[in-house]
Design a protein around this motif. Sequence first.
Motif, PDB file in Angstrom:
ATOM      1  N   LYS A  37     -14.442 -18.983  -1.513  1.00 38.80           N
ATOM      2  CA  LYS A  37     -14.746 -19.309  -2.898  1.00 38.80           C
ATOM      3  C   LYS A  37     -16.261 -19.390  -3.070  1.00 38.80           C
ATOM      4  O   LYS A  37     -16.978 -19.841  -2.183  1.00 38.80           O
ATOM      5  N   THR A  38     -16.721 -18.968  -4.225  1.00 42.95           N
ATOM      6  CA  THR A  38     -18.158 -18.939  -4.502  1.00 42.95           C
ATOM      7  C   THR A  38     -18.771 -20.328  -4.415  1.00 42.95           C
ATOM      8  O   THR A  38     -19.874 -20.491  -3.894  1.00 42.95           O
ATOM      9  N   GLU A  39     -18.060 -21.331  -4.901  1.00 44.57           N
ATOM     10  CA  GLU A  39     -18.603 -22.688  -4.890  1.00 44.57           C
ATOM     11  C   GLU A  39     -18.791 -23.209  -3.463  1.00 44.57           C
ATOM     12  O   GLU A  39     -19.763 -23.905  -3.173  1.00 44.57           O
ATOM     13  N   ASN A  40     -17.891 -22.825  -2.546  1.00 45.34           N
ATOM     14  CA  ASN A  40     -18.026 -23.263  -1.160  1.00 45.34           C
ATOM     15  C   ASN A  40     -19.171 -22.532  -0.458  1.00 45.34           C
ATOM     16  O   ASN A  40     -19.872 -23.120   0.369  1.00 45.34           O
ATOM     17  N   ILE A  41     -19.357 -21.281  -0.786  1.00 42.06           N
ATOM     18  CA  ILE A  41     -20.487 -20.540  -0.236  1.00 42.06           C
ATOM     19  C   ILE A  41     -21.789 -21.150  -0.741  1.00 42.06           C
ATOM     20  O   ILE A  41     -22.754 -21.312   0.016  1.00 42.06           O
ATOM     21  N   GLN A  42     -21.815 -21.523  -2.006  1.00 42.22           N
ATOM     22  CA  GLN A  42     -23.004 -22.158  -2.572  1.00 42.22           C
ATOM     23  C   GLN A  42     -23.264 -23.514  -1.916  1.00 42.22           C
ATOM     24  O   GLN A  42     -24.415 -23.866  -1.657  1.00 42.22           O
ATOM     25  N   LEU A  43     -22.196 -24.272  -1.632  1.00 41.92           N
ATOM     26  CA  LEU A  43     -22.369 -25.557  -0.945  1.00 41.92           C
ATOM     27  C   LEU A  43     -22.999 -25.353   0.433  1.00 41.92           C
ATOM     28  O   LEU A  43     -23.888 -26.103   0.835  1.00 41.92           O
ATOM     29  N   ALA A  44     -22.537 -24.348   1.160  1.00 44.17           N
ATOM     30  CA  ALA A  44     -23.086 -24.078   2.490  1.00 44.17           C
ATOM     31  C   ALA A  44     -24.543 -23.651   2.396  1.00 44.17           C
ATOM     32  O   ALA A  44     -25.384 -24.092   3.197  1.00 44.17           O
ATOM     33  N   SER A  45     -24.864 -22.825   1.419  1.00 37.66           N
ATOM     34  CA  SER A  45     -26.262 -22.395   1.249  1.00 37.66           C
ATOM     35  C   SER A  45     -27.151 -23.566   0.854  1.00 37.66           C
ATOM     36  O   SER A  45     -28.278 -23.704   1.365  1.00 37.66           O
ATOM     37  N   ASP A  46     -26.668 -24.408  -0.046  1.00 34.38           N
ATOM     38  CA  ASP A  46     -27.439 -25.587  -0.454  1.00 34.38           C
ATOM     39  C   ASP A  46     -27.650 -26.546   0.718  1.00 34.38           C
ATOM     40  O   ASP A  46     -28.745 -27.094   0.893  1.00 34.38           O
ATOM     41  N   LEU A  47     -26.606 -26.740   1.499  1.00 33.81           N
ATOM     42  CA  LEU A  47     -26.700 -27.625   2.656  1.00 33.81           C
ATOM     43  C   LEU A  47     -27.750 -27.111   3.643  1.00 33.81           C
ATOM     44  O   LEU A  47     -28.576 -27.879   4.142  1.00 33.81           O
ATOM     45  N   ARG A  48     -27.729 -25.817   3.880  1.00 35.42           N
ATOM     46  CA  ARG A  48     -28.701 -25.224   4.809  1.00 35.42           C
ATOM     47  C   ARG A  48     -30.128 -25.388   4.280  1.00 35.42           C
ATOM     48  O   ARG A  48     -31.030 -25.772   5.022  1.00 35.42           O
ATOM     49  N   SER A  49     -30.325 -25.106   3.000  1.00 31.48           N
ATOM     50  CA  SER A  49     -31.685 -25.220   2.456  1.00 31.48           C
ATOM     51  C   SER A  49     -32.153 -26.678   2.435  1.00 31.48           C
ATOM     52  O   SER A  49     -33.325 -26.957   2.727  1.00 31.48           O
ATOM     53  N   GLU A  50     -31.272 -27.619   2.127  1.00 30.54           N
ATOM     54  CA  GLU A  50     -31.652 -29.032   2.132  1.00 30.54           C
ATOM     55  C   GLU A  50     -31.994 -29.513   3.541  1.00 30.54           C
ATOM     56  O   GLU A  50     -32.938 -30.280   3.735  1.00 30.54           O
ATOM     57  N   PHE A  51     -31.221 -29.041   4.520  1.00 31.67           N
ATOM     58  CA  PHE A  51     -31.510 -29.444   5.897  1.00 31.67           C
ATOM     59  C   PHE A  51     -32.840 -28.861   6.375  1.00 31.67           C
ATOM     60  O   PHE A  51     -33.613 -29.529   7.057  1.00 31.67           O
ATOM     61  N   LEU A  52     -33.103 -27.614   6.006  1.00 26.96           N
ATOM     62  CA  LEU A  52     -34.396 -27.022   6.360  1.00 26.96           C
ATOM     63  C   LEU A  52     -35.546 -27.781   5.705  1.00 26.96           C
ATOM     64  O   LEU A  52     -36.588 -28.007   6.320  1.00 26.96           O
ATOM     65  N   HIS A  53     -35.345 -28.172   4.458  1.00 33.02           N
ATOM     66  CA  HIS A  53     -36.368 -28.963   3.767  1.00 33.02           C
ATOM     67  C   HIS A  53     -36.579 -30.297   4.474  1.00 33.02           C
ATOM     68  O   HIS A  53     -37.729 -30.724   4.693  1.00 33.02           O
ATOM     69  N   PHE A  54     -35.501 -30.966   4.830  1.00 34.27           N
ATOM     70  CA  PHE A  54     -35.611 -32.243   5.547  1.00 34.27           C
ATOM     71  C   PHE A  54     -36.331 -32.048   6.884  1.00 34.27           C
ATOM     72  O   PHE A  54     -37.227 -32.811   7.231  1.00 34.27           O
ATOM     73  N   SER A  55     -35.935 -31.017   7.624  1.00 33.41           N
ATOM     74  CA  SER A  55     -36.527 -30.785   8.947  1.00 33.41           C
ATOM     75  C   SER A  55     -38.007 -30.462   8.868  1.00 33.41           C
ATOM     76  O   SER A  55     -38.790 -30.903   9.716  1.00 33.41           O
ATOM     77  N   ASN A  56     -38.392 -29.702   7.878  1.00 34.72           N
ATOM     78  CA  ASN A  56     -39.789 -29.275   7.793  1.00 34.72           C
ATOM     79  C   ASN A  56     -40.689 -30.241   7.025  1.00 34.72           C
ATOM     80  O   ASN A  56     -41.884 -30.294   7.289  1.00 34.72           O
ATOM     81  N   TYR A  57     -40.129 -30.968   6.096  1.00 34.40           N
ATOM     82  CA  TYR A  57     -40.960 -31.801   5.227  1.00 34.40           C
ATOM     83  C   TYR A  57     -40.916 -33.280   5.611  1.00 34.40           C
ATOM     84  O   TYR A  57     -41.921 -33.977   5.526  1.00 34.40           O
ATOM     85  N   TRP A  58     -39.748 -33.790   6.004  1.00 34.96           N
ATOM     86  CA  TRP A  58     -39.591 -35.216   6.218  1.00 34.96           C
ATOM     87  C   TRP A  58     -39.559 -35.633   7.684  1.00 34.96           C
ATOM     88  O   TRP A  58     -39.975 -36.739   8.015  1.00 34.96           O
ATOM     89  N   PHE A  59     -39.015 -34.817   8.555  1.00 38.00           N
ATOM     90  CA  PHE A  59     -38.769 -35.227   9.937  1.00 38.00           C
ATOM     91  C   PHE A  59     -39.993 -34.957  10.804  1.00 38.00           C
ATOM     92  O   PHE A  59     -40.451 -33.825  10.928  1.00 38.00           O
ATOM     93  N   PHE A  60     -40.513 -36.025  11.441  1.00 40.01           N
ATOM     94  CA  PHE A  60     -41.666 -35.916  12.338  1.00 40.01           C
ATOM     95  C   PHE A  60     -41.324 -36.570  13.662  1.00 40.01           C
ATOM     96  O   PHE A  60     -40.636 -37.593  13.716  1.00 40.01           O
ATOM     97  N   ASP A  61     -41.830 -35.984  14.738  1.00 39.72           N
ATOM     98  CA  ASP A  61     -41.622 -36.577  16.061  1.00 39.72           C
ATOM     99  C   ASP A  61     -42.568 -37.744  16.303  1.00 39.72           C
ATOM    100  O   ASP A  61     -42.220 -38.704  16.990  1.00 39.72           O
TER     101      ASP A  61
END
Length: 174
Positions: A37-61
């Motif tokens: 379903k298109t909505e589930n594909i969109q959820l997966a894409s949104d989840l991936r982009s949000e996680f990338l944003h978190f990893s690159n912008y918020w998460f520091f070692d």
Amino acid sequence: LMAMVALFYRATLLDFSERTALVSRRLFNDSEAGKFKTENIQLASDLRSEFLHFSNYWFFDELANKDEEQEHFQLQSENYRLHETKTQIDNEIEKLSESLHNYYQFRNTESINRLAMVSMILGAGAVATGFFGMNFGREFANTFFEPVGGRETIHWVAILFVTMMSLGTIAFGV
């Protein structure tokens, strides 16, 4: 302050873990049904982009310059298992993305195969009409293309046959 940051990381990673599991379950159900379903594909894409944003912008070692503070944050990170959880979620999201990529690749392959089949059918018809159009004259032409003397029935049957084949090919393509 570092304890708050570590707790923020832990809460965010747990949220991502839960959302990844939910999206994964939805995609699994779609996979069993045979269509995503298109909505589930969109959820997966949104989840991936949000996680990338978190990893690159918020998460520091490292959060501090002093060795003592870095060790303190490192101990908190180890106790909260931040790096292991982040790596695990990253792998899960990457697998979700890979499964969607495989699905789209499969769909594209099916489309190309259908297009190739229609091209073969239409190409074979073009070759046949070109061959017969150029190489047959006299009696053949008088029977099928320019009917005279009672051969009109054969002419109309041939036209009907060619029309049905053309419509069938177009329907097959659609």
